[in-house]
Design a protein around this motif. Structure first.
Motif, PDB file in Angstrom:
ATOM      1  N   UNK A 204      32.090  39.180  31.211  1.00 28.29           N
ATOM      2  CA  UNK A 204      32.563  37.827  31.517  1.00 28.29           C
ATOM      3  C   UNK A 204      33.367  37.818  32.815  1.00 28.29           C
ATOM      4  N   UNK A 205      33.019  38.747  33.708  1.00 32.97           N
ATOM      5  CA  UNK A 205      33.675  38.820  35.002  1.00 32.97           C
ATOM      6  C   UNK A 205      32.750  38.296  36.094  1.00 32.97           C
ATOM      7  N   UNK A 206      33.279  37.372  36.888  1.00 34.17           N
ATOM      8  CA  UNK A 206      32.499  36.775  37.972  1.00 34.17           C
ATOM      9  C   UNK A 206      33.112  37.177  39.299  1.00 34.17           C
ATOM     10  N   UNK A 207      32.349  37.841  40.150  1.00 38.59           N
ATOM     11  CA  UNK A 207      32.862  38.287  41.444  1.00 38.59           C
ATOM     12  C   UNK A 207      33.108  37.085  42.352  1.00 38.59           C
ATOM     13  N   UNK A 208      34.354  36.976  42.810  1.00 32.94           N
ATOM     14  CA  UNK A 208      34.723  35.927  43.760  1.00 32.94           C
ATOM     15  C   UNK A 208      35.460  36.587  44.915  1.00 32.94           C
ATOM     16  N   UNK A 209      34.811  36.661  46.052  1.00 33.89           N
ATOM     17  CA  UNK A 209      35.422  37.341  47.185  1.00 33.89           C
ATOM     18  C   UNK A 209      35.600  38.818  46.871  1.00 33.89           C
ATOM     19  N   UNK A 210      36.857  39.270  46.814  1.00 34.85           N
ATOM     20  CA  UNK A 210      37.151  40.682  46.575  1.00 34.85           C
ATOM     21  C   UNK A 210      37.737  40.961  45.202  1.00 34.85           C
ATOM     22  N   UNK A 211      37.690  39.969  44.316  1.00 35.85           N
ATOM     23  CA  UNK A 211      38.256  40.145  42.975  1.00 35.85           C
ATOM     24  C   UNK A 211      37.273  39.620  41.924  1.00 35.85           C
ATOM     25  N   UNK A 212      37.547  39.965  40.678  1.00 28.71           N
ATOM     26  CA  UNK A 212      36.714  39.506  39.567  1.00 28.71           C
ATOM     27  C   UNK A 212      37.481  38.466  38.758  1.00 28.71           C
ATOM     28  N   UNK A 213      36.862  37.322  38.553  1.00 29.06           N
ATOM     29  CA  UNK A 213      37.490  36.245  37.795  1.00 29.06           C
ATOM     30  C   UNK A 213      36.980  36.250  36.363  1.00 29.06           C
ATOM     31  N   UNK A 214      37.913  36.114  35.426  1.00 31.21           N
ATOM     32  CA  UNK A 214      37.532  36.003  34.025  1.00 31.21           C
ATOM     33  C   UNK A 214      37.033  34.593  33.758  1.00 31.21           C
TER      34      UNK A 214
END
Length: 220
Positions: A204-214
């Protein structure tokens, strides 16, 4: 220059008022520099999960820092002070999947303890299966995901804790997620490979830029 740019790019990958879980020195110290020295993106709450094993750091996370509000940690100081909750043992007793808040409430109960062979008394949990229920309306109202993913929002996220123990830092991370109720966006830094670094929610992690969003959307 690289480390400063790295830190600013990570912080700028986060939405306003975000919570960013980091793993160690390399991904944490540059962020601290950017916030403390250059006053950059001080709305983001940086949580070093290695330090989350210590009571003094948990105390800090329960306070406002810069423009970032305190984290919604439900545990009281006397419940995690010193070596309390350093190691919560899994003693299988049931196969039921528990709601995350019921799971945390059980661990908090002073009676939910067991005595070890060395005479030490520690807390335990009877099931390693946890469920985080999700209110779709809350997700949409808080704009957790882009509108095009609204139909993909799942009704719950199931977590299976691996291993024979649950450590203090993971417990505090789970407590924040349980009490945040998707009000603040939650991110994880990259570079970690173990499932527990992401509280067993890598799907349930979505890559956004340089971080992973829950996000409450299955991404794999």
């Amino acid at each position: 220059y690289h480390q400063v740019d790295f830190a600013k790019n990570m912080l700028n990958s986060c939405a306003p008022n975000a919570v960013l879980f980091t793993g160690g020195d390399n991904d944490t110290f540059p962020l601290w520099y950017a916030q403390e020295i250059e006053n950059f993106r001080t709305d983001v709450k940086i949580v070093n999960t290695s330090l989350f094993m210590t009571d003094w750091y948990i105390d800090q996370m329960k306070m406002k820092s810069y423009e970032s509000e305190a984290l919604p940690i439900s545990f009281k100081h006397n419940e995690y002070v010193g070596d309390k909750l350093d190691y919560v043992a899994h003693i299988p007793k049931i196969e039921t999947r528990w709601d995350v808040k019921d799971f945390i409430a059980f661990i908090k109960n002073p009676k939910s303890t067991v005595e070890m062979q060395n005479g030490q008394t520690i807390h335990f949990y009877p099931t390693n299966k946890i469920r985080i229920s999700i209110d779709k309306n809350t997700i949409i109202a808080n704009k957790v995901v882009a509108p095009k993913y609204n139909d993909s929002i799942v009704p719950y996220i199931d977590i299976d804790i691996k291993g024979n123990a649950f450590y203090k830092n993971r417990l505090m991370m789970l407590d924040i997620i349980a009490n945040n109720n998707w009000k603040r966006p939650i991110y994880f830094s990259g570079g970690s490979f173990d499932d527990d670094d992401y509280i067993w929610m890598k799907d349930y992690m979505q890559l956004e830029g340089m971080v992973y969003k829950l996000v409450p959307v299955k991404t794999v």
